[in-house]
Scaffold this motif. Structure first.
Motif, PDB file in Angstrom:
ATOM      1  N   PRO A  26       0.380   0.195   7.812  1.00  0.00           N
ATOM      2  CA  PRO A  26      -0.489   0.726   6.745  1.00  0.00           C
ATOM      3  C   PRO A  26      -0.426   2.242   6.568  1.00  0.00           C
ATOM      4  O   PRO A  26      -0.433   2.731   5.436  1.00  0.00           O
ATOM      5  CB  PRO A  26      -1.886   0.289   7.180  1.00  0.00           C
ATOM      6  CG  PRO A  26      -1.659  -0.935   7.992  1.00  0.00           C
ATOM      7  CD  PRO A  26      -0.353  -0.696   8.714  1.00  0.00           C
ATOM      8  N   LYS A  27      -0.333   2.991   7.659  1.00  0.00           N
ATOM      9  CA  LYS A  27      -0.265   4.452   7.555  1.00  0.00           C
ATOM     10  C   LYS A  27       1.022   4.886   6.866  1.00  0.00           C
ATOM     11  O   LYS A  27       1.017   5.734   5.967  1.00  0.00           O
ATOM     12  CB  LYS A  27      -0.360   5.075   8.950  1.00  0.00           C
ATOM     13  CG  LYS A  27      -0.367   6.578   8.947  1.00  0.00           C
ATOM     14  CD  LYS A  27      -0.480   7.143  10.350  1.00  0.00           C
ATOM     15  CE  LYS A  27      -0.392   8.657  10.332  1.00  0.00           C
ATOM     16  NZ  LYS A  27      -0.438   9.222  11.682  1.00  0.00           N
ATOM     17  N   GLU A  28       2.156   4.292   7.285  1.00  0.00           N
ATOM     18  CA  GLU A  28       3.442   4.628   6.660  1.00  0.00           C
ATOM     19  C   GLU A  28       3.451   4.212   5.191  1.00  0.00           C
ATOM     20  O   GLU A  28       3.934   4.965   4.331  1.00  0.00           O
ATOM     21  CB  GLU A  28       4.584   3.904   7.382  1.00  0.00           C
ATOM     22  CG  GLU A  28       4.833   4.376   8.785  1.00  0.00           C
ATOM     23  CD  GLU A  28       5.760   3.450   9.553  1.00  0.00           C
ATOM     24  OE1 GLU A  28       6.519   3.970  10.388  1.00  0.00           O
ATOM     25  OE2 GLU A  28       5.734   2.215   9.330  1.00  0.00           O
ATOM     26  N   THR A  30       0.976   3.975   3.127  1.00  0.00           N
ATOM     27  CA  THR A  30       0.155   4.908   2.353  1.00  0.00           C
ATOM     28  C   THR A  30       0.915   6.201   2.086  1.00  0.00           C
ATOM     29  O   THR A  30       0.900   6.723   0.958  1.00  0.00           O
ATOM     30  CB  THR A  30      -1.162   5.210   3.093  1.00  0.00           C
ATOM     31  OG1 THR A  30      -1.875   3.980   3.263  1.00  0.00           O
ATOM     32  CG2 THR A  30      -2.025   6.197   2.330  1.00  0.00           C
ATOM     33  N   MET A  31       1.599   6.709   3.100  1.00  0.00           N
ATOM     34  CA  MET A  31       2.376   7.944   2.915  1.00  0.00           C
ATOM     35  C   MET A  31       3.494   7.738   1.890  1.00  0.00           C
ATOM     36  O   MET A  31       3.711   8.580   1.013  1.00  0.00           O
ATOM     37  CB  MET A  31       2.956   8.408   4.248  1.00  0.00           C
ATOM     38  CG  MET A  31       1.914   8.961   5.201  1.00  0.00           C
ATOM     39  SD  MET A  31       2.616   9.515   6.757  1.00  0.00           S
ATOM     40  CE  MET A  31       3.396  11.042   6.234  1.00  0.00           C
ATOM     41  N   ILE A  32       4.188   6.606   1.981  1.00  0.00           N
ATOM     42  CA  ILE A  32       5.289   6.334   1.055  1.00  0.00           C
ATOM     43  C   ILE A  32       4.757   6.131  -0.357  1.00  0.00           C
ATOM     44  O   ILE A  32       5.353   6.609  -1.327  1.00  0.00           O
ATOM     45  CB  ILE A  32       6.123   5.130   1.535  1.00  0.00           C
ATOM     46  CG1 ILE A  32       6.791   5.476   2.873  1.00  0.00           C
ATOM     47  CG2 ILE A  32       7.160   4.732   0.491  1.00  0.00           C
ATOM     48  CD1 ILE A  32       7.385   4.290   3.588  1.00  0.00           C
ATOM     49  N   LYS A  33       3.643   5.439  -0.478  1.00  0.00           N
ATOM     50  CA  LYS A  33       3.024   5.253  -1.799  1.00  0.00           C
ATOM     51  C   LYS A  33       2.683   6.605  -2.413  1.00  0.00           C
ATOM     52  O   LYS A  33       2.909   6.833  -3.606  1.00  0.00           O
ATOM     53  CB  LYS A  33       1.781   4.371  -1.692  1.00  0.00           C
ATOM     54  CG  LYS A  33       2.085   2.913  -1.461  1.00  0.00           C
ATOM     55  CD  LYS A  33       0.825   2.110  -1.277  1.00  0.00           C
ATOM     56  CE  LYS A  33       0.128   1.996  -2.608  1.00  0.00           C
ATOM     57  NZ  LYS A  33      -0.968   1.025  -2.606  1.00  0.00           N
ATOM     58  N   ASN A  34       2.146   7.511  -1.606  1.00  0.00           N
ATOM     59  CA  ASN A  34       1.807   8.848  -2.106  1.00  0.00           C
ATOM     60  C   ASN A  34       3.056   9.609  -2.540  1.00  0.00           C
ATOM     61  O   ASN A  34       3.047  10.295  -3.566  1.00  0.00           O
ATOM     62  CB  ASN A  34       1.032   9.639  -1.050  1.00  0.00           C
ATOM     63  CG  ASN A  34      -0.372   9.102  -0.842  1.00  0.00           C
ATOM     64  OD1 ASN A  34      -0.944   8.474  -1.722  1.00  0.00           O
ATOM     65  ND2 ASN A  34      -0.930   9.356   0.329  1.00  0.00           N
ATOM     66  N   ILE A  35       4.126   9.492  -1.766  1.00  0.00           N
ATOM     67  CA  ILE A  35       5.394  10.135  -2.139  1.00  0.00           C
ATOM     68  C   ILE A  35       5.891   9.563  -3.471  1.00  0.00           C
ATOM     69  O   ILE A  35       6.275  10.310  -4.376  1.00  0.00           O
ATOM     70  CB  ILE A  35       6.453   9.945  -1.033  1.00  0.00           C
ATOM     71  CG1 ILE A  35       6.064  10.733   0.223  1.00  0.00           C
ATOM     72  CG2 ILE A  35       7.836  10.374  -1.526  1.00  0.00           C
ATOM     73  CD1 ILE A  35       6.892  10.398   1.455  1.00  0.00           C
ATOM     74  N   CYS A  36       5.876   8.247  -3.596  1.00  0.00           N
ATOM     75  CA  CYS A  36       6.321   7.612  -4.846  1.00  0.00           C
ATOM     76  C   CYS A  36       5.460   8.053  -6.022  1.00  0.00           C
ATOM     77  O   CYS A  36       5.978   8.321  -7.109  1.00  0.00           O
ATOM     78  CB  CYS A  36       6.300   6.093  -4.704  1.00  0.00           C
ATOM     79  SG  CYS A  36       7.568   5.449  -3.607  1.00  0.00           S
ATOM     80  N   ASP A  92      14.721  12.320   0.401  1.00  0.00           N
ATOM     81  CA  ASP A  92      14.640  13.669   0.977  1.00  0.00           C
ATOM     82  C   ASP A  92      13.219  13.975   1.461  1.00  0.00           C
ATOM     83  O   ASP A  92      13.034  14.689   2.447  1.00  0.00           O
ATOM     84  CB  ASP A  92      15.077  14.731  -0.034  1.00  0.00           C
ATOM     85  CG  ASP A  92      16.574  14.732  -0.264  1.00  0.00           C
ATOM     86  OD1 ASP A  92      17.315  14.154   0.567  1.00  0.00           O
ATOM     87  OD2 ASP A  92      17.006  15.309  -1.285  1.00  0.00           O
ATOM     88  N   SER A  93      12.225  13.433   0.785  1.00  0.00           N
ATOM     89  CA  SER A  93      10.828  13.653   1.175  1.00  0.00           C
ATOM     90  C   SER A  93      10.511  13.033   2.532  1.00  0.00           C
ATOM     91  O   SER A  93       9.583  13.484   3.208  1.00  0.00           O
ATOM     92  CB  SER A  93       9.885  13.078   0.122  1.00  0.00           C
ATOM     93  OG  SER A  93      10.020  13.776  -1.091  1.00  0.00           O
ATOM     94  N   PHE A  94      11.253  12.028   2.933  1.00  0.00           N
ATOM     95  CA  PHE A  94      11.021  11.419   4.243  1.00  0.00           C
ATOM     96  C   PHE A  94      11.194  12.455   5.347  1.00  0.00           C
ATOM     97  O   PHE A  94      10.442  12.463   6.316  1.00  0.00           O
ATOM     98  CB  PHE A  94      11.964  10.236   4.464  1.00  0.00           C
ATOM     99  CG  PHE A  94      11.443   8.957   3.903  1.00  0.00           C
ATOM    100  CD1 PHE A  94      11.389   8.749   2.540  1.00  0.00           C
ATOM    101  CD2 PHE A  94      10.995   7.954   4.738  1.00  0.00           C
ATOM    102  CE1 PHE A  94      10.894   7.571   2.014  1.00  0.00           C
ATOM    103  CE2 PHE A  94      10.502   6.780   4.229  1.00  0.00           C
ATOM    104  CZ  PHE A  94      10.442   6.588   2.862  1.00  0.00           C
ATOM    105  N   LYS A  95      12.183  13.329   5.210  1.00  0.00           N
ATOM    106  CA  LYS A  95      12.407  14.379   6.204  1.00  0.00           C
ATOM    107  C   LYS A  95      11.214  15.337   6.245  1.00  0.00           C
ATOM    108  O   LYS A  95      10.751  15.721   7.317  1.00  0.00           O
ATOM    109  CB  LYS A  95      13.674  15.171   5.878  1.00  0.00           C
ATOM    110  CG  LYS A  95      14.947  14.382   5.987  1.00  0.00           C
ATOM    111  CD  LYS A  95      16.124  15.215   5.520  1.00  0.00           C
ATOM    112  CE  LYS A  95      17.353  14.348   5.357  1.00  0.00           C
ATOM    113  NZ  LYS A  95      18.446  15.068   4.695  1.00  0.00           N
ATOM    114  N   LYS A  96      10.716  15.715   5.067  1.00  0.00           N
ATOM    115  CA  LYS A  96       9.602  16.662   4.988  1.00  0.00           C
ATOM    116  C   LYS A  96       8.330  16.090   5.620  1.00  0.00           C
ATOM    117  O   LYS A  96       7.549  16.820   6.208  1.00  0.00           O
ATOM    118  CB  LYS A  96       9.332  17.033   3.527  1.00  0.00           C
ATOM    119  CG  LYS A  96      10.458  17.789   2.880  1.00  0.00           C
ATOM    120  CD  LYS A  96      10.212  17.992   1.411  1.00  0.00           C
ATOM    121  CE  LYS A  96      11.458  18.550   0.753  1.00  0.00           C
ATOM    122  NZ  LYS A  96      11.396  18.476  -0.694  1.00  0.00           N
TER     123      LYS A  96
END
Length: 138
Positions: A26-28, A30-36, A92-96
């Motif tokens: 769930p934490k990951e 949420t982060m990926i959803k926010n990036i998208c 690229d945002s995954f690295k950040k």
């Protein structure tokens, strides 16, 4: 604002721009959803290994199978109808955000009729081949 199932609307699902988030906690997720969301991709589908028998085309049409007992456990992102530039920016945002890079795929005419397990197993095979310098044919 009204809410209706995508299948009941007269929408060409092949033009549906969205991303499948597979096997993230769930934490990951949420982060990926926010990036998208930052890149304008508001439509995201979160799936788990119990959905791994779902056919890609059926997922696009919101027909998800929940009866898989042997789904693969690799974290994956599958993009449908998203520009290559946005995909690159998201990756690229995954690295950040210090997220480990998942397996990444785009829907194609070839993989629309594959189930999620088949697509992910091909991605795993490709990643292993790239690490070892071998060529993979599907």
């Amino acid at each position: 604002m009204s809410f209706e199932k995508m299948s009941s609307l007269n929408i060409n699902v092949e033009n549906r721009s969205f991303v499948i988030l597979y096997n993230f906690n769930p934490k990951e997720a949420t982060m990926i959803k926010n990036i998208c969301n930052l890149y304008g991709i508001k439509d995201q589908v979160i799936l788990s290994p119990e959905n791994a028998n779902s056919i890609i085309k059926d997922i696009i049409e919101d027909k998800i199978d929940n009866n898989c007992e042997d789904g693969l456990s690799h974290k994956s992102l599958i993009f449908n109808n998203i520009a290559h530039m946005k995909i690159s920016a998201i990756i690229d945002s995954f690295k950040k955000f210090r997220l480990q890079r998942p397996l990444v795929a785009m829907t194609t005419d070839s993989n629309l009729n594959w189930d999620l397990n088949t697509l992910i197993s091909n991605l795993v095979e490709e990643r292993l081949a790239m690490k070892s310098g071998k060529v993979v044919k599907h």
